[in-house]
Design a protein around this motif. Structure first.
Motif, mmCIF file in Angstrom:
data_model
loop_
_atom_site.group_PDB
_atom_site.id
_atom_site.type_symbol
_atom_site.label_atom_id
_atom_site.label_comp_id
_atom_site.label_asym_id
_atom_site.label_seq_id
_atom_site.Cartn_x
_atom_site.Cartn_y
_atom_site.Cartn_z
ATOM 1 N N VAL A 83 0.849 -1.294 0.050
ATOM 2 C CA VAL A 83 -0.129 0.044 0.042
ATOM 3 C C VAL A 83 0.671 1.385 0.086
ATOM 4 O O VAL A 83 0.693 2.261 -0.733
ATOM 5 C CB VAL A 83 -1.111 -0.096 1.221
ATOM 6 N N VAL A 84 2.022 1.050 0.737
ATOM 7 C CA VAL A 84 2.879 2.397 1.003
ATOM 8 C C VAL A 84 3.355 2.498 -0.565
ATOM 9 O O VAL A 84 3.401 3.802 -1.089
ATOM 10 C CB VAL A 84 3.774 2.269 1.828
ATOM 11 N N ILE A 85 3.920 1.778 -1.372
ATOM 12 C CA ILE A 85 4.603 1.635 -2.483
ATOM 13 C C ILE A 85 3.479 2.099 -3.592
ATOM 14 O O ILE A 85 3.789 3.087 -4.222
ATOM 15 C CB ILE A 85 5.363 0.229 -2.882
ATOM 16 N N GLY A 86 2.378 1.768 -3.690
ATOM 17 C CA GLY A 86 1.322 2.090 -4.477
ATOM 18 C C GLY A 86 1.032 3.590 -4.350
ATOM 19 O O GLY A 86 0.733 4.260 -5.256
ATOM 20 N N SER A 87 0.465 3.947 -2.987
ATOM 21 C CA SER A 87 0.178 5.331 -2.785
ATOM 22 C C SER A 87 1.458 6.215 -2.944
ATOM 23 O O SER A 87 1.069 7.277 -3.342
ATOM 24 C CB SER A 87 -0.149 5.113 -1.211
ATOM 25 N N ASP A 88 2.603 5.905 -2.695
ATOM 26 C CA ASP A 88 3.720 6.999 -2.979
ATOM 27 C C ASP A 88 3.957 7.099 -4.575
ATOM 28 O O ASP A 88 3.890 8.133 -5.177
ATOM 29 C CB ASP A 88 5.156 6.403 -2.441
ATOM 30 N N ALA A 89 3.757 6.011 -5.293
ATOM 31 C CA ALA A 89 3.853 5.943 -6.763
ATOM 32 C C ALA A 89 2.771 6.919 -7.289
ATOM 33 O O ALA A 89 2.748 7.710 -8.312
ATOM 34 C CB ALA A 89 3.568 4.655 -7.158
ATOM 35 N N ALA A 90 1.593 6.766 -6.680
ATOM 36 C CA ALA A 90 0.376 7.681 -6.967
ATOM 37 C C ALA A 90 0.680 9.020 -6.730
ATOM 38 O O ALA A 90 0.101 9.921 -7.778
ATOM 39 C CB ALA A 90 -0.818 6.873 -6.439
ATOM 40 N N ARG A 91 0.958 9.256 -5.580
ATOM 41 C CA ARG A 91 1.328 10.668 -5.399
ATOM 42 C C ARG A 91 2.502 11.308 -6.256
ATOM 43 O O ARG A 91 2.343 12.587 -6.768
ATOM 44 C CB ARG A 91 1.732 10.778 -3.913
ATOM 45 N N ALA A 92 3.373 10.497 -6.555
ATOM 46 C CA ALA A 92 4.407 11.032 -7.620
ATOM 47 C C ALA A 92 3.822 11.483 -8.973
ATOM 48 O O ALA A 92 3.849 12.596 -9.581
ATOM 49 C CB ALA A 92 5.432 10.159 -7.832
ATOM 50 N N LEU A 93 2.968 10.703 -9.412
ATOM 51 C CA LEU A 93 2.405 10.853 -10.631
ATOM 52 C C LEU A 93 1.457 11.976 -10.694
ATOM 53 O O LEU A 93 1.201 12.775 -11.656
ATOM 54 C CB LEU A 93 1.539 9.489 -11.096
ATOM 55 N N LEU A 94 0.584 12.012 -9.696
ATOM 56 C CA LEU A 94 -0.377 13.134 -9.424
ATOM 57 C C LEU A 94 0.258 14.465 -9.299
ATOM 58 O O LEU A 94 -0.017 15.224 -10.020
ATOM 59 C CB LEU A 94 -1.246 12.867 -8.149
ATOM 60 N N VAL A 95 1.144 14.659 -8.692
ATOM 61 C CA VAL A 95 1.809 15.879 -8.340
ATOM 62 C C VAL A 95 2.913 16.177 -9.480
ATOM 63 O O VAL A 95 2.694 17.391 -10.236
ATOM 64 C CB VAL A 95 2.831 15.941 -7.157
ATOM 65 N N LEU A 96 3.572 15.079 -10.234
ATOM 66 C CA LEU A 96 4.289 15.523 -11.573
ATOM 67 C C LEU A 96 3.147 16.075 -12.573
ATOM 68 O O LEU A 96 3.524 16.770 -13.465
ATOM 69 C CB LEU A 96 4.835 14.490 -11.851
ATOM 70 N N GLY A 97 2.042 15.267 -12.615
ATOM 71 C CA GLY A 97 0.922 15.735 -13.634
ATOM 72 C C GLY A 97 0.262 17.137 -13.416
ATOM 73 O O GLY A 97 0.341 17.923 -14.415
ATOM 74 N N LEU A 98 0.258 17.411 -11.991
ATOM 75 C CA LEU A 98 -0.102 18.879 -11.839
ATOM 76 C C LEU A 98 1.288 19.877 -12.199
ATOM 77 O O LEU A 98 0.808 20.953 -12.678
ATOM 78 C CB LEU A 98 -0.610 19.020 -10.436
ATOM 79 N N ALA A 99 2.482 19.434 -12.054
ATOM 80 C CA ALA A 99 3.502 20.357 -12.155
ATOM 81 C C ALA A 99 3.464 20.631 -13.650
ATOM 82 O O ALA A 99 3.621 21.987 -14.295
ATOM 83 C CB ALA A 99 4.730 19.867 -11.850
ATOM 84 N N ALA A 100 3.047 19.651 -14.553
ATOM 85 C CA ALA A 100 3.171 19.841 -15.793
ATOM 86 C C ALA A 100 2.035 20.530 -16.438
ATOM 87 O O ALA A 100 2.079 21.503 -17.234
ATOM 88 C CB ALA A 100 2.841 18.337 -16.479
ATOM 89 N N THR A 101 0.831 20.390 -15.828
ATOM 90 C CA THR A 101 -0.383 21.189 -15.949
ATOM 91 C C THR A 101 -0.138 22.826 -15.869
ATOM 92 O O THR A 101 -0.575 23.535 -16.596
ATOM 93 C CB THR A 101 -1.447 20.850 -15.360
ATOM 94 N N LEU A 102 0.483 22.979 -14.819
ATOM 95 C CA LEU A 102 0.786 24.433 -14.301
ATOM 96 C C LEU A 102 1.863 25.078 -15.145
ATOM 97 O O LEU A 102 1.954 26.166 -15.592
ATOM 98 C CB LEU A 102 1.060 24.521 -12.977
ATOM 99 N N ALA A 103 2.731 24.137 -15.757
ATOM 100 C CA ALA A 103 3.897 24.887 -16.687
ATOM 101 C C ALA A 103 3.248 25.108 -17.969
ATOM 102 O O ALA A 103 3.804 26.023 -18.654
ATOM 103 C CB ALA A 103 4.850 23.815 -16.799
ATOM 104 N N LEU A 104 2.138 24.390 -18.238
ATOM 105 C CA LEU A 104 1.434 24.778 -19.533
ATOM 106 C C LEU A 104 0.282 25.649 -19.614
ATOM 107 O O LEU A 104 0.084 26.403 -20.514
ATOM 108 C CB LEU A 104 0.935 23.427 -20.256
ATOM 109 N N THR A 105 -0.361 25.750 -18.436
ATOM 110 C CA THR A 105 -1.491 26.882 -18.205
ATOM 111 C C THR A 105 -1.546 27.419 -16.748
ATOM 112 O O THR A 105 -0.911 27.064 -16.014
ATOM 113 C CB THR A 105 -2.702 26.024 -18.650
ATOM 114 N N ALA A 106 -2.301 28.535 -16.924
ATOM 115 C CA ALA A 106 -2.624 29.115 -15.387
ATOM 116 C C ALA A 106 -3.340 27.986 -14.667
ATOM 117 O O ALA A 106 -4.314 27.442 -15.227
ATOM 118 C CB ALA A 106 -3.357 30.404 -15.798
ATOM 119 N N PRO A 107 -3.274 28.110 -13.428
ATOM 120 C CA PRO A 107 -3.992 27.219 -12.549
ATOM 121 C C PRO A 107 -5.476 27.798 -12.323
ATOM 122 O O PRO A 107 -5.799 28.826 -12.317
ATOM 123 C CB PRO A 107 -3.313 27.173 -11.054
#
Length: 426
Positions: A83-107
């Motif tokens: 569960v820890v491995i899965g949730s940390d992987a999900a957090r990494a993907l989620l936050v990196l996805g938000l970073a990419a979104t904010l780099a391309l457009t206004a929040p």
């Protein structure tokens, strides 16, 4: 002549490579947490809506409150490491996805709220599982020392994470800070994957063998569903002679402690004219005291009469909470906060160690989820009540009532014989 085998002494937790890997992963994840929350706050502020900013920052607490107990069930069913491995992987993907979104457009408020809700839901899985991992990676006699190391890592992450997040936001905006947080979440994964999990007693399977510590129970017609697991776990906590009283202590002490030390300190500093700098010194005092208690446990390893000491330190810390509203200067407030941090920090670490040693391994995820629910989901809901009470009656009476609630938790613990006599393993 018979030769008696002599067991090798336990390796101290801080010298155990397995614990070091877990501690490295936990520290990276906690620093990532600090950076993520700072970046999210700045991204929300840049939307220009004060109401939207408050909504974004509050959104993550909703799924934590709703799903935390379910996270404990999942940790017991699948094993905490998975569960820890899965949730940390999900957090990494989620936050990196938000970073990419904010780099391309206004929040936008809608995007940020959606991410906060998803992150809170993943956190509801992560927190019970990470709390249930220490007994899987170290002998019982080292659990108090591990809680000390965990406390040091958490304090260090707060000290390091906030400045790193601030520098990243100043340099490249929230997108860069979120990218850094996502990378830190990802860095914890190889360390978690390399952990060696200790076998713990599990349900007896066909053939007389026991299930491994990180092994999900076999699917049979007798296997209860998730709801039955949850109800069974809550019933187990309520009936346990140590865990039931321990949850009362945790709930009351957190209720009396968190509001005054978080929201209350801001309002107290404003009323006294101490400003943000004074508030910073008070927070630093508390952090240094909490770090001192964590270091004490990390070095000493075991505290005799753990149940009694835990309850007494809650009582002692309550006197410091009441005194905080009466001190006339920043210096005395910082010293008092350090005293509170030392006592309450030691009580909290002993609570966690007692939870992990008293709980049956099959229930550890669910037990951890109950204790974590108070700290991360339910107690923050008291902030509006604390703020309204201070506005009506001032800091002195509110701090006195909060101290009384905290002290009631310690006194309640002493009233239960099993908890008062609880010991940590040697």
């Amino acid at each position: 002549m018979t030769v008696t085998a002599v067991e090798a002494p336990e390796r101290p937790a801080h010298r155990d490579p397995n614990v070091q890997r877990w501690l490295g992963a936990y520290t990276a994840s906690m620093i990532g947490d600090s950076i993520y929350f700072m970046a999210l706050a700045w991204a929300a502020a840049r939307t220009g809506s004060a109401t939207g900013t408050g909504l974004v920052l509050a959104a993550g607490s909703i799924p934590r409150a709703l799903l935390m107990l379910g996270g404990g069930v999942l940790a017991d069913r699948l094993g905490p490491r998975r569960v820890v491995i899965g949730s940390d992987a999900a957090r990494a993907l989620l936050v990196l996805g938000l970073a990419a979104t904010l780099a391309l457009t206004a929040p936008t408020v809608g995007v940020l709220v959606a991410v906060a809700l998803l992150f809170g839901a993943v956190d509801a899985l992560f927190l019970p599982a990470v709390g249930a991992l220490p007994p899987r990676i170290s002998p019982p006699g080292q659990l108090a020392r591990i809680q000390g190391l965990r406390g040091l890592a958490a304090r260090g992450a707060s000290i390091v994470g906030a400045p790193l997040g601030g520098v990243a936001v100043a340099t490249g905006g929230p997108a860069l800070a979120l990218a850094a947080a996502g990378v830190l979440f990802a860095l914890s994964l190889p360390l978690l994957l390399s952990l060696r999990i200790r076998p713990l007693p599990g349900p007896v399977k066909d053939g007389g063998t026991t299930a491994g510590a990180d092994e999900a129970p076999a699917d049979t017609e007798e296997t209860p569903n998730a709801w039955q697991d949850l109800v069974d776990g809550l019933r187990y906590v309520r009936r346990h002679p140590v865990l039931g009283p321990l949850m009362i202590v945790i709930g009351l002490s957190e209720l009396g402690f968190v509001g005054p030390l978080n929201l209350g300190m801001i309002l107290l500093s404003e009323q006294r004219g101490w400003g943000a700098a004074g508030m910073g010194w008070i927070v630093a005092g508390f952090a240094s005291g909490a770090a001192g208690s964590a270091l004490l446990l990390a070095v000493r390893g075991r505290v005799p009469h753990a149940g009694r000491v835990m309850c007494l330190t809650v009582l002692v810390g309550a006197t410091g909470i009441a005194a905080l509203a009466q001190v006339p200067s920043v210096a005395l407030a910082a010293a008092t906060a350090a005293f509170v941090g030392l006592s309450i920090g030691l009580a909290g670490a002993l609570c966690a160690a007692l939870v992990q040693t008293a709980a049956d391994p099959a229930y550890l995820g669910r037990v951890t989820s109950v204790s974590t629910l108070f700290t991360y989901a339910l107690i923050p809901l008291s902030y509006p009540v604390t703020g309204a009470a201070i506005a009506l009656w001032g800091t002195g009476p509110v701090y006195a009532v909060s101290a009384a609630v905290c002290a009631t938790g310690g006194a309640a613990g002493l009233a239960f014989i099993a908890l008062r006599r609880a010991e940590l393993p040697r």
